[in-house]
Each structure stands twice: as C-alpha cells, then as structure tokens.
Design a protein around this motif. Structure first.
Motif: not given
Length: 636
Positions: A301, A304, A307, A323, A325, A595
């Motif tokens: 992703e 922003s 996200w 999800q 990071e 992401w």
C-alpha cells in the motif's frame, strides 16, 4: 499513493540496477592468482566492487530465507491501467506487469537482500577478472536451460548483450558502448567481456553481469525485435513462465516444473509459489474494492488515506486480512514535481523557485495523507551521503578544488532545504507573497485579469499530466498544487490522460512538470550518468528533468574514480549538495516503512533483510491457512 515507478521497476532495473554500487564490511571469499606476465587474476563466486563478499563459496542458502519453506499456492497482486505487450523492453506501448521475470542474468541482481550492491553467480558458476578490472570472464553453468529445454550458452549471452546495444533504450546502449568494448565467446560455456581503458572501473563487471539473457535461436527463428511490442514471449531460463493472459484483465505466471536452477544454493527458500497472478483494474479505486472482495491477495500500500482509514472492511474485521509495517532499509525514491528543463521558461531559476512555493507539504501531509509522511530534502535521504548545513572538511576541500564551476553560494551558504508552509491552510500567504515577488522579478507581471504575462504577452503556462488510472489521493495532491499556482496568476492545469498516453508523454518528455522521480543510490555507479549526466540528458528516460550541469558531471566522475570508500562518500555528499542547488525537483514525501496488507495465508522470515520486502522472492504460503480462507469464502 502508488509509487509511480513501481510498475516500471523491472525495466528500470535492467538498465540501471547493475550500476548501484556501495560499501560494506565483508570477509575475503575469493582467490587471486598471479599469471606468468605478473597480472593478478581474481576468481570468485560473486561480485562486489571492493571484492568483499559476505557469503563464502560453499554457502548453503542466504541467511534470511527459510530453507524449509513449502512450495505451492498462489500469490496475486493488482495492476492499474492497461497493457498491450508482453515485451517489457519495447519502446512503444505498455508492457504487462512482471513481464521480465522470466529472464535471468549471469549474476543474480535480485539477491541477496541483506547485502547492498553485491551479486552472486546465477547463470554463471564462477567469474574471473584482472585486478584492474579491464576484463571479466564468466564460466556458465552447463546445466542452464531455457524453458523450452534448449541449453543456454555463451552464444546466447553475447547475442543478448548485442541485442540491447542495437535495439535497447538509446541512453542505455550509448552508455554501455562507451564502456564495454568487446563481448567474446571463448567456448560453449565461457564468455569474456573487455572494457574501455581510462574510464572508471565502476559498474563494468556488474553491468554485463546484469543483462537479461535471451534465446538467440528463438529471436533468429521468429525475427522478433527487442524494441517492438508483441504478445508472444521468448523462452526464459527463470523459475516462472507465462501461463496465460487476458489483455487488460490479467496475467498468470506459473512455476516451470523443469526449472534448471531450483536446487542451487542461491535459490534455496526462494520462488515458493506455484503461480503468480496479476489482476488489472481501471483505476486504484476499483483495485482496492477488488482486494476487499478477495479477488487478489496482496497489496504493497502507498495510499496514505487508505492505509489510515480504508482497512475497516469485513475481511479485516474477521481476521482474514492483516496489515503489517516492515522497515525499508533503502533510501526513498526521489519523488516530487519535476521541472522539464527543456522548456525555455524554466531556464530562470527564480521561476522554478516561485512555482515550488506553491506546494504546501505540511497541509498536504496533514489533510490528504494523515500525517504519515516526512518531507524529503536530500537525493541521498538519511544516508551518510546526505548533505547538511555548509560544506566542511573533505567535502569543502573537494568543492574548492573544482574551481569556478562551483557557485560561491554552494560553499558559503547552507545546503538547500525545502521551504516550510502552514499546515492549517492550503495557501500559505507568506509563501504566496514571496512567490509573486520572484515572478515579478522574472518578468511575469500580473494583468488586470489576474493572469501573469511576460513582456511578449505570453502567459506562464504549466501543464501537468496525470495518469487516469492513478489514485484519487494523488489526483487531489496534484490538483491542490495546481490551484495554488493559479492563485499566483500562473496558467496551470492538470491533464488527465489514459495510461498509454501517459507512458508515451513521459518517455518523450512531453510535459511542463510531472510528478515523477529519480532512482536512489547509496554508492557510485555509472547509472548516475543516466540519471544526471549531461551526455545522456537529451535522451535518458531516467532523467525526467533533463538536468545537465558541468559541475554535476564532474562530481559524478570524481565519485566514480574515488579510490576509497571515504573519498566516494565525500564526492556523493557534494553531488547531493549540487543536485539540490540546481533545483529541478520540488521534493515531496517519503516514508521509511513498507505498508503491507495481505490475506492471512502468507508467511515471511521472522528476521527480515534490510534491502527488500521479498514478497515474491522468499515469502511462502501456509497451506493450512490458505485452505481455511478458501473454506470460509474469503477468496474468490
């Protein structure tokens, strides 16, 4: 926002990836012999400019992979827009996503992900080169095969090298012709390249080692050209090959069950999926809705807003989608609003500076990007080459040694950093007033209609094309910037064009400004010439501004001829200072993490390497999780 370079990454890597050379602490893992004529010859199983390799010749697998990763399952991603070719090297049309993944190189440019600018033998089993790097010999693996079963030989290597010179991108071909003076078949499994004298030894061996290898037999039998679009693909030697495609809808790649290199140590724990599927969508909105519905399974992703607020759909709430990071160890791509310096109006830096003041990063980040980004200021952001304050020490000595080509203000004043703006309002009135003064000084006065014109009565026209398949957030970001330019009296507009037109206009530099970027380096390599060098400026697709500067050329040469890592760092720091002084990009945003959103059936190593996410390289499918998702109806 989706990285505008993401879909073109493989093509760019073909031309530039071999030129990224950097530093590191390594152990000796090569041998050297002295010939009868006193020439020192180095033999190795991989290559790094400084000759230091982390992995020994008998390594079993890369440290970060799971050697017991199960094989199987499917990896599915999205692509926006259209495609009309499966030839990724054509100068026309739009190639299908991942279309170059079928082809391999002498040295594996995709691994390892825990060493920067180091490559190990893939199609070759060893290489040897003289200490001065005037030539290199690659010894090919006799077992290497194309997907049609035919052997891959030294004839194919030389043919492929020459094909790129004859039919490849002009900027690439011109650069290589000046550096590689010969490609010679010694025997069926041995090929020798020789290099021009009196030039930097940077990137020479890694350049020829990173060329995709094609089947000479197939090209000669079909008469196909490298620079023309076609749907038919030549046989590759890689682990995947095309299974099927539906133009503008999807492409499916399948594992080659007879892949010749599946048991090599360099491939252990890698290439774990049975199929890789790419689903095409008209735009980013449609693509995200399809992900929510389970039509594909993995997103890297870059939007922003999505996200921050978009991942609240049922598949997430049920635990089907996760999800994550993951830190990005690479410096960020140098994205921003790029000025086309071929346009006469941009010859006056005051105009460029005035237009830059229309970009309000702080407001954009807070209002459109949920405060998730930082503003980029350096071409070597957050690395040791990131120039700061005024030059001092070795950097100051270098700049003073270059004489009059260095502007005095580069030596006496702090390095250029982006302007600051108010985050509370889209138009920062302080910056607006400064911009209008600069435009007045540059000869563009405001008329009674509020539009600026020069002495000849010409308006200051700024056209920024955008890809119609891009994200709404990107469109809002560019649209807001254009509105601020209009407030200055600039005749600015956004032109939304279809993906094919956008690709063509970018290639032909048919724009006033464009939201684009420059690849990043953390070491010296001849790819810097394609990015910033004067000789290639008129034709290089990797130089969207067309920047051309004697000072930049000199600093690139200084970096290329540096004899130590310290000298190289000094030259690149000065280069960063010079690039920022030239001011051809209005710097935008960057983030330091990847992401990732994916259906909870993929696994990756617990200790991730710094230089790649590796989702298509060393991740794998957990078969039990995949079956559970299918049984629950999570996937289509």
């Amino acid at each position: 926002m989706r990285d505008p370079l993401r879909k073109a990454g493989l093509l760019a890597l073909t031309a530039l990836g071999a030129a990224i050379l950097a530093t590191g602490v390594r152990s000796e893992s090569h041998s050297a012999e002295t010939g009868a004529d006193g020439e020192v010859v180095i033999e190795a199983h991989g290559y790094n400019y400084y000759g230091e390799l982390q992995y020994p010749p008998d390594f079993e697998h890369f440290n970060y992979v799971n050697p017991d990763a199960p094989k199987g399952g499917e990896f599915a991603i999205d692509a926006s827009g259209t495609f009309d070719s499966m030839n990724p090297y054509s100068r026309k049309g739009r190639a299908g996503a991942l279309a170059s993944m079928m082809y391999e190189t002498l040295l594996d440019g995709n691994a390892p992900a825990d060493e920067y600018a180091t490559s190990y033998c893939l199609l070759c089993e060893s290489l040897e080169y003289d200490q001065g790097k005037n030539w290199v010999i690659f010894h090919l693996r006799p077992e290497a095969r194309f997907s049609d079963g035919t052997p891959l030989t030294a004839e194919d290597v030389v043919f492929s090298h020459n094909l790129f010179l004859e039919q490849g991108l002009p900027s690439y071909a011109n650069a290589v012709k000046q550096r590689v003076t010969g490609a010679e078949v010694i025997d069926e499994h041995t090929v020798r390249f020789t290099f021009a004298p009196d030039i930097s030894r940077r990137s020479l061996i890694s350049q020829v080692g990173a060329v995709d290898i094609f089947s000479k037999k197939w090209f000669e039998e079909t008469g196909a050209r490298l620079d023309e679009p076609r749907m038919e693909t030549s046989p590759g030697s890689g682990p995947y090959m095309v299974d099927s495609y539906d133009i503008n809808r999807r492409i499916v790649y399948k594992r080659n069950p007879d892949y010749w290199g599946k048991d090599l140590p360099i491939n252990v724990g890698r290439h774990n999926y049975d199929t890789i599927r790419v689903e095409y969508f008209a735009d980013e909105t449609a693509a995200f809705e399809a992900f929510k519905a389970g039509e594909y399974t993995f997103r890297n992703e870059t939007n922003s807003k999505q996200w921050a607020t978009g991942y609240n759909f049922p598949a997430v709430e049920k635990g089907w989608v996760v999800q994550e990071e993951i830190p990005d160890g690479n410096p960020p791509t140098n994205v921003g609003f790029v000025f086309n310096l071929d346009r006469e109006k941009f010859a006056d830096k005051r105009i460029r500076e005035a237009l830059a003041l229309g970009f309000n990063f702080e407001w954009t980040n807070e209002s459109l990007q949920y405060g998730l980004f930082d503003q980029r200021e350096s071409f070597f952001q957050d690395t040791v080459q990131h120039a700061r304050d005024v030059p001092e020490g070795a950097e100051l000595e270098l700049l003073r040694s270059l004489g009059d080509i260095v502007p005095e203000e580069m030596i006496t004043e702090p390095v250029r950093v982006p302007h600051t703006s108010s985050p509370t309002r889209v138009v920062d009135r302080r910056n607006l007033r400064q911009a209008m003064r600069l435009l007045d000084e540059a000869g563009y006065a405001v008329g009674s209609d509020g539009v600026r014109r020069n002495a000849e009565g010409e308006t200051l026209d700024i056209v920024i094309p955008i890809n119609s398949s891009g994200s709404p957030t990107m469109e809002s970001l560019i649209g807001t910037y254009v509105q601020n330019l209009q407030q200055m009296g600039v005749n600015a507009e956004v032109q939304k064009v279809d993906p094919s037109q956008y690709t063509l206009r970018r290639r032909e530099r048919d724009y006033d400004m464009i939201f684009d970027g420059y690849r990043t380096f953390i070491g010296a390599g001849t790819g810097l010439m394609q990015l910033y060098g004067s000789e290639q400026a008129a034709i290089s697709v990797f130089n969207p501004a067309g920047i051309s500067s004697p000072l930049i050329d000199k600093l690139i040469d200084t970096a290329l001829f540096a004899e130590t890592k310290e000298e190289e760092t000094t030259a690149l720091t000065a280069l960063d200072r010079a690039l920022r002084h030239e001011f051809f990009v209005v710097p935008a945003y960057y983030k330091s993490d990847h992401w990732l959103a994916y259906f909870d059936m993929y696994e990756h190593p617990e200790e991730m390497p710094p230089f790649a996410v590796g989702e298509m390289d060393f991740w794998w499918v957990d078969p039990e999780k995949a079956e559970a998702l299918k049984a629950a109806g999570a996937l289509r």
